[in-house]
Design an enzyme around this catalytic site. Structure first.
Site, PDB file in Angstrom:
ATOM      1  N   GLY A 169       0.821  -1.213   0.000  1.00  0.00           N
ATOM      2  CA  GLY A 169       0.000   0.000   0.000  1.00  0.00           C
ATOM      3  C   GLY A 169       0.846   1.249   0.000  1.00  0.00           C
ATOM      4  N   GLY A 170       0.549   2.146   0.956  1.00  0.00           N
ATOM      5  CA  GLY A 170       1.258   3.419   1.024  1.00  0.00           C
ATOM      6  C   GLY A 170       2.755   3.243   1.189  1.00  0.00           C
ATOM      7  N   GLY A 404      18.905   8.390 -35.374  1.00  0.00           N
ATOM      8  CA  GLY A 404      18.453   9.206 -34.251  1.00  0.00           C
ATOM      9  C   GLY A 404      19.246   8.897 -32.994  1.00  0.00           C
ATOM     10  N   ALA A 405      19.668   7.642 -32.885  1.00  0.00           N
ATOM     11  CA  ALA A 405      20.401   7.251 -31.680  1.00  0.00           C
ATOM     12  C   ALA A 405      21.739   7.993 -31.595  1.00  0.00           C
ATOM     13  CB  ALA A 405      20.611   5.748 -31.653  1.00  0.00           C
TER      14      ALA A 405
HETATM   15  C1  HXC Z   1      -1.644  -2.366  11.790  1.00  0.00           C
HETATM   16  C2  HXC Z   1      -0.457  -4.204  11.162  1.00  0.00           C
HETATM   17  C3  HXC Z   1      -0.496  -3.791   9.811  1.00  0.00           C
HETATM   18  C4  HXC Z   1      -1.172  -2.583   9.508  1.00  0.00           C
HETATM   19  C5  HXC Z   1       0.604  -5.630   9.909  1.00  0.00           C
HETATM   20  N1  HXC Z   1       0.223  -5.350  11.169  1.00  0.00           N
HETATM   21  N2  HXC Z   1       0.163  -4.705   9.050  1.00  0.00           N
HETATM   22  N3  HXC Z   1      -1.020  -3.492  12.136  1.00  0.00           N
HETATM   23  N4  HXC Z   1      -1.736  -1.904  10.539  1.00  0.00           N
HETATM   24  N5  HXC Z   1      -1.236  -2.131   8.273  1.00  0.00           N
HETATM   25  C6  HXC Z   1       0.535  -6.116  12.373  1.00  0.00           C
HETATM   26  C7  HXC Z   1      -0.178  -7.449  12.443  1.00  0.00           C
HETATM   27  O1  HXC Z   1      -1.442  -7.284  13.001  1.00  0.00           O
HETATM   28  C8  HXC Z   1       0.760  -8.251  13.324  1.00  0.00           C
HETATM   29  O2  HXC Z   1       0.518  -7.882  14.653  1.00  0.00           O
HETATM   30  C9  HXC Z   1       2.112  -7.725  12.975  1.00  0.00           C
HETATM   31  O3  HXC Z   1       1.903  -6.457  12.351  1.00  0.00           O
HETATM   32  C10 HXC Z   1       2.858  -8.595  11.991  1.00  0.00           C
HETATM   33  O4  HXC Z   1       1.990  -8.891  10.917  1.00  0.00           O
HETATM   34  P1  HXC Z   1       1.795 -10.369  10.348  1.00  0.00           P
HETATM   35  O5  HXC Z   1       0.604 -10.307   9.449  1.00  0.00           O
HETATM   36  O6  HXC Z   1       1.793 -11.346  11.463  1.00  0.00           O
HETATM   37  O7  HXC Z   1       3.154 -10.546   9.531  1.00  0.00           O
HETATM   38  P2  HXC Z   1       3.399 -11.254   8.155  1.00  0.00           P
HETATM   39  O8  HXC Z   1       2.729 -12.576   8.114  1.00  0.00           O
HETATM   40  O9  HXC Z   1       4.867 -11.196   7.950  1.00  0.00           O
HETATM   41  O10 HXC Z   1       2.664 -10.346   7.068  1.00  0.00           O
HETATM   42  C11 HXC Z   1       3.094  -9.015   6.860  1.00  0.00           C
HETATM   43  C12 HXC Z   1       2.114  -8.276   5.934  1.00  0.00           C
HETATM   44  C13 HXC Z   1       0.679  -8.434   6.466  1.00  0.00           C
HETATM   45  C14 HXC Z   1       2.234  -8.864   4.522  1.00  0.00           C
HETATM   46  C15 HXC Z   1       2.559  -6.815   5.875  1.00  0.00           C
HETATM   47  O11 HXC Z   1       0.671  -8.112   7.869  1.00  0.00           O
HETATM   48  C16 HXC Z   1      -0.296  -7.568   5.778  1.00  0.00           C
HETATM   49  O12 HXC Z   1      -0.802  -7.900   4.699  1.00  0.00           O
HETATM   50  N6  HXC Z   1      -0.649  -6.425   6.423  1.00  0.00           N
HETATM   51  C17 HXC Z   1      -1.616  -5.517   5.877  1.00  0.00           C
HETATM   52  C18 HXC Z   1      -1.094  -4.808   4.697  1.00  0.00           C
HETATM   53  C19 HXC Z   1      -2.059  -3.749   4.234  1.00  0.00           C
HETATM   54  O13 HXC Z   1      -3.072  -4.057   3.595  1.00  0.00           O
HETATM   55  N7  HXC Z   1      -1.798  -2.488   4.679  1.00  0.00           N
HETATM   56  C20 HXC Z   1      -2.682  -1.390   4.432  1.00  0.00           C
HETATM   57  C21 HXC Z   1      -2.369  -0.914   3.041  1.00  0.00           C
HETATM   58  S1  HXC Z   1      -3.374   0.428   2.628  1.00  0.00           S
HETATM   59  P3  HXC Z   1       0.824  -8.876  15.875  1.00  0.00           P
HETATM   60  O14 HXC Z   1       0.288  -8.164  17.069  1.00  0.00           O
HETATM   61  O15 HXC Z   1       0.102 -10.149  15.560  1.00  0.00           O
HETATM   62  O16 HXC Z   1       2.308  -9.050  15.916  1.00  0.00           O
HETATM   63  C22 HXC Z   1      -2.354   1.699   2.656  1.00  0.00           C
HETATM   64  C23 HXC Z   1      -2.995   2.948   2.186  1.00  0.00           C
HETATM   65  C24 HXC Z   1      -2.030   4.040   1.903  1.00  0.00           C
HETATM   66  O17 HXC Z   1      -1.232   1.626   3.044  1.00  0.00           O
HETATM   67  C25 HXC Z   1      -2.233   4.501   0.502  1.00  0.00           C
HETATM   68  C26 HXC Z   1      -1.465   5.756   0.230  1.00  0.00           C
HETATM   69  C27 HXC Z   1      -1.296   5.940  -1.247  1.00  0.00           C
END
Ligand code: HXC
Length: 510
Positions: A169-170, A404-405
């Protein structure tokens, strides 16, 4: 007072422990270092000065008010690399997955503001699950604040992103707006939406690695500039990389003393270009044989390999290298090569890094896939980038410079300062065979006549002398002399001053 000291110690301990031992072990088990361990390797010993260790998030929903970790998932501050100031942030995956909260963003923005005001590079160590989901729009606002600063810092101070974990994402858009992205193999990913979302929306089944791993981004998408085997290698190579860059857009890169003599003659260069113009050779061999101590720091080595880019030094000074690679697609310019070259040239121009161009190019790549993909617009990027660049530009034509190159590859006509050719250079509108087939079309089928015409064309045009007689080429010399000629040229251009007309900004064909 004592109470405060105790509290200070308690909070500092909590900050250093991040998300706790279990999560640190999990991070290590994945072959990843923690945010602080990474900074220890990146920065000169004991140089790190940390800020905002006591910042905490302000979220209350979903039980967040019960879960506060000092520092809030990112370690920020400044330190030194090779004795020079840099600003850093290092996201801590053990704290809410390194996700970006409002407070986390504010910490990053603070170091970014200092980097711009004080004129020093910014290095981001990214390891983040993206926007902190529990904070909603507030974390999106935080990202946008970071993005805005990335844009304002662009071309002012070098910005380097290391992607050292999942970045979703961001978390990918801030690196995307920095100058260079380095990824760690097998443990880092970058994607706008992950495999699960891809499956829902497009019904494609893809692994995280295939979708956005280091290999994908360094070979297919071109998003990553370099990849490294592990965290340590990535951090140590970043230190080396920094040695080529200036601190900001107002100064030049530092020189690095060398014992390599300016006049060193490299006789093997005299036989490196094959007699047969259709036979390839490795342009990197030419670069290595001329560079100080044979060193060349290549960027994007696995993407658009028909053009080679990177940094080297000549007589101690940093030089940006752009070179056609006859080994791949005969060195033709295509869409990806043009974009790769153009972006690198613009970085060099923004940061006062002189450009050495090596030319061996049969032309732009023909075909429907290139035309339909917009080679006109993308090829124009390379032309535009060279033509607008005001840094010293020295060009060496080793063999083909066709069509051109020829114009595009830093020719005299687009303000090449010094243009050299080896005797093997062929500077013409096109290669002999293609030319004869067009201007003597009626003779096609008569092998003898075509052969005679081709020979005639080759003798007349496939050389550097016509261009040199017009002054488009400043000098022709035997290859073994090249290092001295280049070193003298760049030294002569050291105080070059050239300005483009005033404008808000140009409009490069994006
Ligand atoms: C809060 C988060 C988090 C998030 C992960 N965690 N992503 N907490 N906000 N975005 C937390 C989990 O709850 C977990 O907490 C710990 O971090 C580790 O995550 P896991 O899932 O256990 O790790 P892993 O299996 O390695 O997977 C990592 C990951 C996955 C691929 C990043 O966590 C994931 O898909 N997260 C969400 C990604 C996402 O969709 N983000 C939002 C994008 S939208 P605990 O307590 O269990 O340790 C965005 C918008 C901005 O960013 C756009 C601007 C242009």
């Amino acid at each position: 007072m004592n109470e405060n000291i105790k509290e200070l110690e308690k909070k500092a301990k909590a900050a250093k422990l991040g998300g706790g031992r279990a999560r640190i072990e999990k991070q290590h088990a994945k072959g990843k270092l923690t945010a602080r361990e990474r900074l220890d390797i990146l920065l000169d010993e004991d140089s790190f000065q940390e800020w905002d260790m006591f910042v905490e998030h302000r979220a209350v929903d979903f039980g967040m008010d019960e879960q506060k970790i000092p520092g809030d998932g990112v370690v920020t501050g400044y330190g030194k690399i090779n004795g020079k100031l840099v600003y850093v942030f290092s996201q801590d995956f053990t704290v809410f997955g390194g996700s970006l909260s409002e407070a986390h963003a504010e910490k990053i923005c603070k170091v970014m503001d200092h980097a711009v005001r004080n004129g020093a590079p910014l290095i981001g160590l990214n390891d983040s699950g993206g926007a902190r989901i529990q904070e909603g729009v507030v974390s999106l606002g935080g990202y946008a604040e970071v993005f805005q600063r990335n844009v304002l810092a662009s071309g002012v101070v070098p910005q380097i992103s290391l992607v050292m974990g999942p970045c979703a994402g961001g978390a990918v858009y801030s690196p995307a707006m920095t100058d260079f992205i380095f990824m760690v193999e097998d443990s880092s990913y970058m994607f706008v939406t992950g495999p699960e979302v891809v499956k829902t929306v497009t019904h494609e089944e893809v692994t995280a690695e295939e979708l956005g791993g280091a290999s994908t981004h360094s070979r297919k998408s071109g998003v990553a500039d370099l990849t490294f085997k592990n965290d340590t290698e990535a951090l140590l190579m970043t230190r080396e990389f920094l040695s080529y860059l200036p601190q900001n857009n107002k100064v030049k890169s530092s020189t690095v003393a060398t014992d390599d003599p300016v006049e060193r003659e490299e006789s093997s260069l005299d036989t490196l270009v094959p007699e047969d113009p259709s036979k390839p050779y490795d342009i990197k061999e030419v670069i290595n044989k001329i560079a100080d101590d044979g060193e060349f720091f290549e960027i994007q080595p696995n993407y658009a390999q028909n053009i080679v880019i990177g940094f080297t030094r000549l007589n101690g000074s940093t030089i940006g290298v752009v070179a056609n690679q006859p080994l791949v697609l005969a060195g033709c310019l295509d869409i990806n090569a043009s974009i790769k070259g153009a972006r690198f040239i613009r970085f060099c121009d923004a940061f006062n890094i002189p450009i050495w161009t090596l030319v061996d190019v049969p032309g732009f790549m023909p075909g429907t896939s290139q035309e339909h993909g917009g080679i006109i617009k993308h090829g124009a990027k390379l032309l535009f980038a060279y033509a607008e660049a005001t840094v010293p530009k020295v060009t060496l034509i080793t063999r083909k410079a066709y069509g051109g190159a020829y114009d595009v590859m830093s020719s005299k006509h687009i303000r090449g300062d010094v243009n050299f050719a080896w005797p093997s250079a062929e500077i013409a509108v096109m290669g002999p065979k293609g030319a004869v087939e067009i201007i003597f079309r009626k003779d096609i089928g008569d092998e003898q006549k075509i052969e005679k015409r081709t020979k005639e064309y080759r003798t007349k045009f496939a050389n550097p002398f016509i261009a040199a007689s017009r002054g488009y080429i400043d000098d022709i010399f035997l290859p073994h002399k090249t290092r001295g000629k280049l070193c003298h040229s760049f030294e002569m251009l050291n105080n070059k001053k050239q300005e483009n007309p005033w404008r808000k900004h140009d409009n490069i064909p994006l």
